[in-house]
Enzyme design. Structure first.
Site, mmCIF file in Angstrom:
data_model
loop_
_atom_site.group_PDB
_atom_site.id
_atom_site.type_symbol
_atom_site.label_atom_id
_atom_site.label_comp_id
_atom_site.label_asym_id
_atom_site.label_seq_id
_atom_site.Cartn_x
_atom_site.Cartn_y
_atom_site.Cartn_z
ATOM 1 N N GLU A 277 0.830 -1.210 0.000
ATOM 2 C CA GLU A 277 0.000 0.000 0.000
ATOM 3 C C GLU A 277 0.862 1.258 0.000
ATOM 4 O O GLU A 277 0.770 2.082 0.906
ATOM 5 C CB GLU A 277 -0.894 0.010 1.252
ATOM 6 N N TYR A 321 3.690 18.430 10.678
ATOM 7 C CA TYR A 321 4.727 17.432 11.011
ATOM 8 C C TYR A 321 6.125 18.041 11.080
ATOM 9 O O TYR A 321 7.108 17.291 11.031
ATOM 10 C CB TYR A 321 4.798 16.353 9.912
ATOM 11 N N CYS A 347 -3.102 33.971 9.326
ATOM 12 C CA CYS A 347 -2.844 34.554 10.643
ATOM 13 C C CYS A 347 -2.646 33.461 11.698
ATOM 14 O O CYS A 347 -3.495 33.231 12.553
ATOM 15 C CB CYS A 347 -4.007 35.461 11.020
ATOM 16 N N TYR A 376 0.412 13.899 0.220
ATOM 17 C CA TYR A 376 -0.070 14.599 1.412
ATOM 18 C C TYR A 376 0.065 16.118 1.246
ATOM 19 O O TYR A 376 0.333 16.842 2.200
ATOM 20 C CB TYR A 376 0.658 14.093 2.675
HETATM 21 C C1 PLP Z 1 -1.199 5.998 5.072
HETATM 22 C C2 PLP Z 1 -1.304 4.563 4.800
HETATM 23 C C3 PLP Z 1 -0.549 3.996 3.766
HETATM 24 C C4 PLP Z 1 0.426 4.777 2.924
HETATM 25 O O1 PLP Z 1 1.537 5.212 3.634
HETATM 26 P P1 PLP Z 1 2.791 5.854 2.880
HETATM 27 O O2 PLP Z 1 3.714 6.221 3.951
HETATM 28 O O3 PLP Z 1 2.278 7.039 2.134
HETATM 29 O O4 PLP Z 1 3.348 4.830 1.969
HETATM 30 C C5 PLP Z 1 -0.717 2.643 3.524
HETATM 31 N N1 PLP Z 1 -1.579 1.883 4.247
HETATM 32 C C6 PLP Z 1 -2.322 2.406 5.249
HETATM 33 C C7 PLP Z 1 -3.244 1.519 5.998
HETATM 34 C C8 PLP Z 1 -2.212 3.752 5.561
HETATM 35 O O5 PLP Z 1 -2.931 4.257 6.561
#
Ligand code: PLP
Length: 424
Positions: A277, A321, A347, A376
């Site tokens: 992911e 962050y 502001c 992001y």
């Molecule tokens: C945010 C998230 C990602 C992606 O994270 P990256 O750091 O952008 O690769 C993958 N899986 C889940 C469940 C997430 O919450």
């Protein structure tokens, strides 16, 4: 590698000068490179295949960049989508990503969202808790369906990176413990509305060291083996995202090749389908935010403020962050570097992109780019201070398209309704 570079003294995205986009579309504006998106996806896919991982599903984390044209660019290469809301499922489907390649994650899915996901036929619902397992079971049964689910485990490792993007410690809200996962998996296999097909984890984001991932993944392998030893079928292992990207001031993150080889070693001999992911590693360095310097405020006490037409509502990462973004002038001027504080007009003291940054000399009216803003960035933007959402542009070679236009102020106001008692 990305496709943003100086050519003839001017910053380009692929073959398009960014200054041309700024002139034609206005600033602030997000600009994405198709070639970079494609390259990052294919480099990861090829590394996983070269390491011998069978038929990996690379489900792009839509939350990193949810623009439909970006999703379509990746979907055409075979990418799936990791989604965390009905809105993201709709975006992935609108981008032509087939439901069989959509994984539905997230700690708090509503009944309506689960029903929508099942209706759409998503490949897998990653279940993050016992109540959620019962919810999915009940909704699916009500629809006469059997949902394929994976149990999301929290491997309890310290992944490094910023506390706000670390997800794999036991104290975080994500996933269940290994013991809990075993119990839930066995329970799920006896439920009429769900079929457990795998286990999942995601330990954090912007991870620059393979060791915590290696430790987490080996624990995940152990879980798969224990479940199988109990006679349960486990077909899929979802290892999440989280691989870091170079933001210029940080240690070089592991390469996709090193990542893939680490996984191949940890999983040697395990016959399973892998899912991933990734968000940031695909999109971050494929996008920039272009802004104009409104003026340079040279304070007598010595600070130089670059006041931009972009603000924290457009790019929240520095405020949220303490994130570092490289800042590059569109047409760097000659001369000794000058130390600037780079700020937006909102502001809030938090509306400071960076302090004490040495940059080439900059004048009011100049254009600058925040690099590595493709993940992001636009996805986290808001209209705070009633500032219009920055438009998004996708470049391909010498062409570009506005893939999300800047809204108008009428669009903004038309979304609201008068209260009857206020109109008389
Ligand atoms: C945010 C998230 C990602 C992606 O994270 P990256 O750091 O952008 O690769 C993958 N899986 C889940 C469940 C997430 O919450």
């Amino acid at each position: 590698m990305n496709h943003f570079e100086l050519r003839g003294g001017e910053l380009h995205c692929e073959d398009v000068p960014l200054a041309r986009i700024a002139a034609e579309v206005g600033t602030p504006v997000y600009v994405y490179s198709s070639a970079t998106l494609e390259r990052h996806y294919t480099v990861l896919r090829d590394a996983l295949l070269a390491a011998g991982l069978r038929d990996p599903l690379i489900a792009f984390a839509v939350k990193a960049n949810s623009n439909v044209a970006v999703l379509r660019t990746l979907g055409r290469l075979g990418a799936g989508a990791d989604v965390v809301s009905e809105g993201e499922i709709r975006r992935a489907l609108a981008a032509g990503i087939p439901a069989e390649r959509i994984v539905f994650s997230g700690v708090g899915k509503t009944e309506a969202e689960v029903a929508f996901a099942l209706e759409a036929g998503v490949a897998e619902i990653n279940v993050e808790s016992e109540p959620e397992l019962h919810l999915v079971n009940a909704v699916a049964q009500g629809m006469g369906k059997r949902a394929e689910v994976a149990i999301r485990v929290n491997p309890d490792v310290e992944a490094g990176g910023h506390a706000k993007i670390s997800t794999g410690k036991a104290e975080n809200k994500f996933g269940v413990s290994f013991a809990e996962a075993e119990r839930l998996y066995a329970n799920a296999s006896n439920m009429a509305g769900v079929r457990p097909v795998g286990v999942a984890c995601h330990i954090g984001s912007q991870i620059s060291d393979l060791a915590p991932m290696d430790a987490a993944f080996r624990k995940m392998r152990g879980l798969v083996e224990r479940l199988r030893a109990e006679g349960l079928s486990v077909e899929r292992l979802d290892l999440g995202g989280g691989l870091g990207v170079p933001y210029f001031n940080q240690p070089e993150p592991p390469s996709p090749e090193a990542y893939a080889q680490m996984i191949a070693r940890a999983m040697e001999g395990l016959d399973i389908q892998f899912a991933f992911e990734p968000g940031r590693m695909i999109a971050a360095n494929a996008g920039v935010l272009v802004a104009q310097v409104l003026h340079v405020n040279r304070r007598p006490e010595g600070r130089n403020f670059l006041v931009l037409d972009a603000a924290m509502n457009d790019l929240l990462r520095p405020a949220m962050y303490d994130a570092y973004h490289d800042i590059r002038p569109m047409k760097p001027r000659e001369g000794e570097p000058v130390v600037y504080d780079v700020v937006g007009p909102v502001c809030e003291t938090g509306d400071t992109f960076t302090r004490d940054r040495a940059l080439p000399p900059i004048e009011g009216g100049d254009l600058i780019a925040f690099m590595s803003a493709g993940a992001y960035g636009a996805a986290m933007a808001s209209e705070y201070n009633s500032r219009l959402l920055a438009p998004e542009v996708l470049v391909r070679g010498a062409e570009y398209a506005v893939v999300r236009p800047r809204p108008t102020y009428d669009d903004m106001l038309e979304r609201e309704r008068p209260a009857p008692w206020l109109t008389a």
